[in-house]
Design a protein around this motif. Structure first.
Motif, PDB file in Angstrom:
ATOM      1  N   ASN A  30       0.809  -1.224   0.000  1.00  8.32           N
ATOM      2  CA  ASN A  30       0.000   0.000   0.000  1.00  8.32           C
ATOM      3  C   ASN A  30       0.845   1.279   0.000  1.00  8.32           C
ATOM      4  O   ASN A  30       0.504   2.272   0.651  1.00  8.32           O
ATOM      5  CB  ASN A  30      -0.958   0.009   1.202  1.00  8.32           C
ATOM      6  CG  ASN A  30      -1.957  -1.122   1.137  1.00  8.32           C
ATOM      7  OD1 ASN A  30      -2.507  -1.429   0.082  1.00  8.32           O
ATOM      8  ND2 ASN A  30      -2.189  -1.772   2.274  1.00  8.32           N
ATOM      9  N   MET A  31       1.937   1.231  -0.766  1.00  5.91           N
ATOM     10  CA  MET A  31       2.804   2.398  -0.909  1.00  5.91           C
ATOM     11  C   MET A  31       2.837   2.896  -2.353  1.00  5.91           C
ATOM     12  O   MET A  31       3.753   3.591  -2.763  1.00  5.91           O
ATOM     13  CB  MET A  31       4.229   2.052  -0.459  1.00  5.91           C
ATOM     14  CG  MET A  31       4.359   1.736   1.017  1.00  5.91           C
ATOM     15  SD  MET A  31       4.103   3.179   2.069  1.00  5.91           S
ATOM     16  CE  MET A  31       5.589   4.122   1.707  1.00  5.91           C
ATOM     17  N   GLU A  32       1.823   2.513  -3.138  1.00 10.24           N
ATOM     18  CA  GLU A  32       1.811   2.873  -4.553  1.00 10.24           C
ATOM     19  C   GLU A  32       1.697   4.389  -4.742  1.00 10.24           C
ATOM     20  O   GLU A  32       1.013   5.079  -3.977  1.00 10.24           O
ATOM     21  CB  GLU A  32       0.648   2.184  -5.276  1.00 10.24           C
ATOM     22  CG  GLU A  32      -0.749   2.585  -4.832  1.00 10.24           C
ATOM     23  CD  GLU A  32      -1.293   1.758  -3.676  1.00 10.24           C
ATOM     24  OE1 GLU A  32      -2.525   1.768  -3.479  1.00 10.24           O
ATOM     25  OE2 GLU A  32      -0.491   1.122  -2.975  1.00 10.24           O
ATOM     26  N   ASP A  33       2.379   4.875  -5.746  1.00  6.45           N
ATOM     27  CA  ASP A  33       2.334   6.295  -6.090  1.00  6.45           C
ATOM     28  C   ASP A  33       1.631   6.426  -7.440  1.00  6.45           C
ATOM     29  O   ASP A  33       2.189   6.108  -8.483  1.00  6.45           O
ATOM     30  CB  ASP A  33       3.752   6.873  -6.162  1.00  6.45           C
ATOM     31  CG  ASP A  33       3.746   8.361  -6.510  1.00  6.45           C
ATOM     32  OD1 ASP A  33       2.660   8.968  -6.496  1.00  6.45           O
ATOM     33  OD2 ASP A  33       4.828   8.908  -6.802  1.00  6.45           O
ATOM     34  N   LEU A  34       0.400   6.902  -7.404  1.00  5.01           N
ATOM     35  CA  LEU A  34      -0.399   7.003  -8.619  1.00  5.01           C
ATOM     36  C   LEU A  34      -0.405   8.402  -9.214  1.00  5.01           C
ATOM     37  O   LEU A  34      -1.089   8.645 -10.212  1.00  5.01           O
ATOM     38  CB  LEU A  34      -1.851   6.572  -8.328  1.00  5.01           C
ATOM     39  CG  LEU A  34      -2.046   5.172  -7.733  1.00  5.01           C
ATOM     40  CD1 LEU A  34      -3.523   4.911  -7.486  1.00  5.01           C
ATOM     41  CD2 LEU A  34      -1.463   4.113  -8.658  1.00  5.01           C
ATOM     42  N   SER A  35       0.342   9.308  -8.618  1.00  2.00           N
ATOM     43  CA  SER A  35       0.327  10.692  -9.091  1.00  2.00           C
ATOM     44  C   SER A  35       0.765  10.780 -10.549  1.00  2.00           C
ATOM     45  O   SER A  35       1.731  10.136 -10.968  1.00  2.00           O
ATOM     46  CB  SER A  35       1.262  11.555  -8.225  1.00  2.00           C
ATOM     47  OG  SER A  35       2.568  11.038  -8.234  1.00  2.00           O
ATOM     48  N   GLY A  36       0.011  11.561 -11.310  1.00  2.00           N
ATOM     49  CA  GLY A  36       0.327  11.756 -12.720  1.00  2.00           C
ATOM     50  C   GLY A  36      -0.105  10.632 -13.631  1.00  2.00           C
ATOM     51  O   GLY A  36       0.215  10.643 -14.818  1.00  2.00           O
ATOM     52  N   THR A  37      -0.846   9.659 -13.105  1.00  5.49           N
ATOM     53  CA  THR A  37      -1.292   8.524 -13.913  1.00  5.49           C
ATOM     54  C   THR A  37      -2.806   8.577 -14.114  1.00  5.49           C
ATOM     55  O   THR A  37      -3.527   9.254 -13.369  1.00  5.49           O
ATOM     56  CB  THR A  37      -0.928   7.185 -13.249  1.00  5.49           C
ATOM     57  OG1 THR A  37      -1.693   7.042 -12.038  1.00  5.49           O
ATOM     58  CG2 THR A  37       0.555   7.132 -12.922  1.00  5.49           C
TER      59      THR A  37
END
Length: 268
Positions: free
Chosen positions: A170-177
């Motif tokens: 649960n450390m995913e970085d979805l910014s900009g996607t």
């Protein structure tokens, strides 16, 4: 128990069972968790498919670079020798230059493929048609199936920077996607029923009534999107049935008129 047909826009996503005596805060929180959990499973399956084809993800500084650029900059994937799939690998270069090309063998790819198929089936929106309810527990079980398959193929775990590993912790970085636009932030989540927003701090019965044996359509959106569109008064299937019935009635009237005219001519 009341069954909620949960929609995002006009698309039915899943059925959820609850009670009209449940607090609206609880219902909203659980629906958002299931909604976002389904999206996580979709993201995981997309990345695991790439994992099965092209191996683990390259470090951030190597992504997008060709072999000459990597050599010129003297960059090295320090996890390539540590994160080797069970049973060895064959080289299958990633055309997107995101993964290291160490493709697992056929047996291990089958393990990943089966896990993806099983996980997708557990949360498929087609389950709405079979009246199968979805729960947060089922979503978690689907994620655990994917985690278990990846662990079988990579018992030493994936590199910490691999998006799959980041999703698992649960450390995913979805910014900009594009994925970031699909996820609903819990703090901004809204639930609507029959054109009314279901507000926190109340009982679900204040909106649905006291009948606990019913099935209703609710819609999810988030702050700033405005009220979702109302449900159609009649479904497309029902509209077609009405049009077909009207056509048959008109044909029967035409036939009746022709019959009456023929009889009148015969009388004359």
């Amino acid at each position: 128990m009341v069954i909620l047909n949960v929609k995002r826009g006009d698309e039915s996503l899943f059925l959820y069972e609850t009670s009209v005596n449940t607090a609206t805060d609880t219902v909203i929180r659980e629906l958002i968790s299931v909604f976002n959990g389904r999206l996580k499973i979709q993201r995981l399956c997309m990345e695991i498919e790439e994992l099965a084809d092209h191996g683990t993800m390259l470090p951030a500084e190597m992504i997008g670079l060709n072999d000459d650029q990597i050599e010129e900059l003297k960059l090295k994937d320090s996890f390539a020798d540590r994160c080797i799939p069970m049973g060895g690998f064959t080289f299958n270069k990633d055309p997107l230059c995101r993964r290291n090309g160490q493709q697992p063998n056929e047996a291990m790819r089958k393990v990943l493929t089966k896990a993806m198929a099983d996980a997708k089936a557990m949360v498929d929106k087609k389950l709405v048609k079979t009246s199968s309810n979805l729960t947060l527990k089922i979503v978690e079980e689907a994620i655990n199936i994917l985690r278990g398959a990846v662990t079988i193929v990579y018992p030493m775990k994936l590199p910490p920077h691999d998006t799959i590993q980041m999703e698992f912790v649960n450390m995913e970085d979805l910014s900009g996607t594009q994925a970031s636009k699909e996820v609903i932030e819990p703090s901004k989540a809204q639930l609507w029923f029959a054109g009314r927003q279901v507000l926190p701090g109340k009982q679900l019965s204040e909106y649905l009534g006291n009948n606990d044996k019913t099935k209703v359509v609710v819609k999810l959106n988030q702050l700033g999107e405005g009220p979702p569109g109302r449900e159609q008064v009649m479904t497309e299937q029902f509209r077609r049935q009405m049009m077909a019935a009207e056509y048959r009635r008109q044909e029967e009237l035409k036939l009746l008129n022709r019959t009456i005219k023929a009889e009148l001519c015969h009388v004359k």
